[in-house]
Design a protein around this motif. Structure first.
Motif, short mmCIF file in Angstrom:
data_model
loop_
_atom_site.label_atom_id
_atom_site.label_comp_id
_atom_site.label_asym_id
_atom_site.label_seq_id
_atom_site.Cartn_x
_atom_site.Cartn_y
_atom_site.Cartn_z
N ALA A 102 0.83 -1.21 0.00
CA ALA A 102 0.00 0.00 0.00
C ALA A 102 0.86 1.26 0.00
O ALA A 102 0.55 2.24 -0.69
CB ALA A 102 -0.93 -0.01 1.22
N LEU A 103 1.94 1.23 0.76
CA LEU A 103 2.82 2.39 0.84
C LEU A 103 3.50 2.67 -0.51
O LEU A 103 3.73 3.82 -0.85
CB LEU A 103 3.87 2.16 1.92
N SER A 104 3.80 1.62 -1.25
CA SER A 104 4.40 1.81 -2.58
C SER A 104 3.44 2.55 -3.50
O SER A 104 3.84 3.45 -4.24
CB SER A 104 4.77 0.45 -3.18
N HIS A 105 2.16 2.17 -3.46
CA HIS A 105 1.17 2.91 -4.24
C HIS A 105 1.08 4.36 -3.76
O HIS A 105 0.99 5.29 -4.57
CB HIS A 105 -0.20 2.24 -4.10
N GLU A 110 1.19 11.81 -7.20
CA GLU A 110 1.75 13.09 -7.61
C GLU A 110 0.81 14.21 -7.16
O GLU A 110 0.22 14.12 -6.09
CB GLU A 110 1.97 13.09 -9.13
N THR A 111 0.64 15.25 -7.95
CA THR A 111 -0.23 16.35 -7.58
C THR A 111 -1.68 16.02 -7.91
O THR A 111 -1.96 15.08 -8.66
CB THR A 111 0.19 17.63 -8.31
N ILE A 112 -2.63 16.81 -7.35
CA ILE A 112 -4.04 16.50 -7.50
C ILE A 112 -4.56 16.74 -8.91
O ILE A 112 -5.68 16.33 -9.23
CB ILE A 112 -4.89 17.31 -6.50
N ASP A 113 -3.77 17.39 -9.76
CA ASP A 113 -4.20 17.60 -11.13
C ASP A 113 -3.72 16.49 -12.05
O ASP A 113 -3.90 16.56 -13.27
CB ASP A 113 -3.71 18.95 -11.65
N ARG A 114 -3.11 15.44 -11.47
CA ARG A 114 -2.64 14.30 -12.25
C ARG A 114 -3.59 13.12 -12.07
O ARG A 114 -4.63 13.21 -11.41
CB ARG A 114 -1.22 13.92 -11.82
N ASP A 115 -3.19 11.99 -12.65
CA ASP A 115 -3.98 10.77 -12.55
C ASP A 115 -4.15 10.36 -11.09
O ASP A 115 -3.19 10.28 -10.33
CB ASP A 115 -3.28 9.66 -13.34
N THR A 117 -5.22 7.42 -10.08
CA THR A 117 -5.17 5.97 -9.90
C THR A 117 -4.30 5.54 -8.72
O THR A 117 -4.72 4.69 -7.93
CB THR A 117 -4.69 5.30 -11.19
N PRO A 118 -3.09 6.10 -8.55
CA PRO A 118 -2.30 5.70 -7.37
C PRO A 118 -3.00 6.01 -6.04
O PRO A 118 -2.86 5.25 -5.08
CB PRO A 118 -1.01 6.52 -7.52
N VAL A 119 -3.75 7.09 -6.00
CA VAL A 119 -4.48 7.44 -4.77
C VAL A 119 -5.54 6.39 -4.48
O VAL A 119 -5.68 5.90 -3.35
CB VAL A 119 -5.13 8.83 -4.90
N LYS A 120 -6.30 6.02 -5.50
CA LYS A 120 -7.36 5.03 -5.32
C LYS A 120 -6.78 3.66 -4.96
O LYS A 120 -7.33 2.94 -4.13
CB LYS A 120 -8.20 4.94 -6.59
N ALA A 142 -2.39 3.09 8.70
CA ALA A 142 -3.21 2.85 7.52
C ALA A 142 -4.43 3.76 7.52
O ALA A 142 -4.83 4.29 6.48
CB ALA A 142 -3.63 1.38 7.47
N ARG A 143 -5.05 3.94 8.67
CA ARG A 143 -6.22 4.81 8.75
C ARG A 143 -5.86 6.27 8.46
O ARG A 143 -6.63 7.00 7.83
CB ARG A 143 -6.87 4.69 10.13
N VAL A 144 -4.70 6.69 8.90
CA VAL A 144 -4.24 8.05 8.60
C VAL A 144 -4.02 8.21 7.10
O VAL A 144 -4.42 9.23 6.50
CB VAL A 144 -2.94 8.35 9.37
N LYS A 145 -3.42 7.21 6.47
CA LYS A 145 -3.16 7.27 5.04
C LYS A 145 -4.47 7.27 4.24
O LYS A 145 -4.59 7.96 3.22
CB LYS A 145 -2.28 6.10 4.61
N ILE A 146 -5.44 6.49 4.69
CA ILE A 146 -6.74 6.46 4.01
C ILE A 146 -7.37 7.85 4.05
O ILE A 146 -7.94 8.33 3.06
CB ILE A 146 -7.66 5.41 4.66
N ARG A 147 -7.28 8.49 5.20
CA ARG A 147 -7.82 9.85 5.34
C ARG A 147 -7.12 10.81 4.38
O ARG A 147 -7.76 11.67 3.76
CB ARG A 147 -7.65 10.32 6.79
N GLU A 148 -5.82 10.68 4.23
CA GLU A 148 -5.08 11.53 3.30
C GLU A 148 -5.51 11.26 1.87
O GLU A 148 -5.63 12.19 1.06
CB GLU A 148 -3.58 11.29 3.47
N CYS A 149 -5.74 10.01 1.54
CA CYS A 149 -6.20 9.66 0.20
C CYS A 149 -7.58 10.27 -0.07
O CYS A 149 -7.83 10.80 -1.16
CB CYS A 149 -6.26 8.14 0.03
N GLN A 150 -8.46 10.20 0.90
CA GLN A 150 -9.78 10.79 0.74
C GLN A 150 -9.70 12.30 0.55
O GLN A 150 -10.44 12.87 -0.27
CB GLN A 150 -10.65 10.46 1.96
N ARG A 151 -8.82 12.93 1.29
CA ARG A 151 -8.65 14.38 1.14
C ARG A 151 -8.16 14.73 -0.27
O ARG A 151 -8.65 15.69 -0.89
CB ARG A 151 -7.67 14.90 2.18
#
Length: 333
Positions: A102-105, A110-115, A117-120, A142-151
């Motif tokens: 998960a950490l590798s993904h 990259e920035t929010i104006d890019r693809d 897919t890695p976030v999802k 993991a829960r902290v990272k999920i929250r960052e992905c959602q943001r």
């Protein structure tokens, strides 16, 4: 010459020389053993013999994955971590492998104006860690990272929605803003999405929906910095169409659902515009006006009919603010 062989030292030297010459002559150039060649054949034989076993060895796979990860070869690392999990799901290091996968993904983001897919994918793999290996030492992170992905996903929707808004593609913009509110309601971006959605509906001519979301923003986020923008938008809507009003709804929490993707029957508004009818997918309806009252609750918007929106939508609660006399079409403060 015969007297030469009588000397013992000479005889010994001749014997040794003859033996060496005879030994070398027993091998041709092609048959002579080569130490280097023998070593190569030995290494090759060892490598070929151990390849299959090494490909299944958990320590070898994990070391290979770690090596790729440390060198920022995240694509290769993902392959190796997944290979480990496919073969050794019950291994003691399986939670660690899932975390590093998960950490590798996550590190490929990259920035929010890019693809996105890695976030999802990162969010998906961190959820797999929590669900597949409950109570592991990596669950909190993991829960902290999920929250960052959602943001990041919410920010991406907001960015795309704003882009469509500026291009005057309001339906596409509305879909992005609604997505934030529906999927990430507790995010900071959801507050801005409400304001942007109200502005979008104003542009579409759906003033009742615009007013509904503006009221939601003001009521649900009284201390937010965007509250003043919500009040200004309400004033602009009332100025643009003073007789905009909502039909009565059953008492309940003010949770507008303005999703254009769902076949949900909309509340009837007056007047109904072609834009609202097009979004709703339903024929234009003219509701009966709500009964006018002269008092509104403190801290609520008093409609043109004099009915407080909080009176129409707020649940029964003995702690509701006191009613005060307000001029219709103003905010009671």
């Amino acid at each position: 010459m015969p007297h030469v062989f009588r000397h013992p030292v000479t005889t010994l030297l001749l014997a040794v020389t003859s033996s060496l010459t005879l030994g070398c002559s027993m091998f041709s150039d092609n048959e002579a053993p080569s130490p280097a060649a023998g070593a190569e054949r030995t290494d090759a034989q060892i490598f070929v013999g151990d390849t299959i076993e090494m490909n299944y060895d958990p320590n070898v796979i994990l070391k290979r994955a770690e090596s790729f990860h440390e060198k920022e070869g995240y694509v290769e690392a993902i392959v190796e971590y997944q290979h480990f999990l496919d073969l050794h799901r019950n291994h003691i290091l399986a939670p660690y492998a899932q975390y590093r996968l998960a950490l590798s993904h996550f590190k490929m983001i990259e920035t929010i104006d890019r693809d996105m897919t890695p976030v999802k994918k990162a969010q998906e793999e961190f959820r797999a860690l929590i669900n597949g290996f409950p109570a592991s030492q990596y669950e909190a992170e993991a829960r902290v990272k999920i929250r960052e992905c959602q943001r990041l996903l919410a920010q991406n929707y907001l960015l795309v929605g704003t882009f469509y808004y500026r291009k005057e593609q309001y339906l596409a913009a509305a879909r992005r803003f609604e997505k934030i509110i529906d999927v990430y309601p507790s995010m900071e971006e959801a507050v801005e999405a409400k304001l942007q959605l109200a502005r979008t509906y104003q542009k579409l001519g759906a003033l009742a929906w615009a007013r509904e979301w503006a009221v939601n923003l003001v009521q649900q986020h009284p201390r937010h910095q965007l509250r003043e923008d919500g009040l200004k938008l309400l004033a602009a809507i009332e100025k643009e169409k003073p007789n905009v009003m909502m039909a009565s709804r059953p008492r309940g929490a003010l949770q507008p659902r303005a999703s254009v993707n769902q076949n949900v029957r909309r509340p009837a508004f007056f007047p109904a515009t072609p834009a609202t009818a097009a979004i709703n997918g339903a024929p234009t309806q003219v509701p009966q006006p709500a009964s006018a009252v002269t008092d509104c609750q403190l801290g609520s918007w008093c409609g043109e009919t004099g009915m407080s929106l909080s009176s129409a939508f707020a649940p029964n609660n003995p702690r509701v603010p006191p009613s005060v006399t307000c001029r219709p079409g103003t905010w009671c403060q």
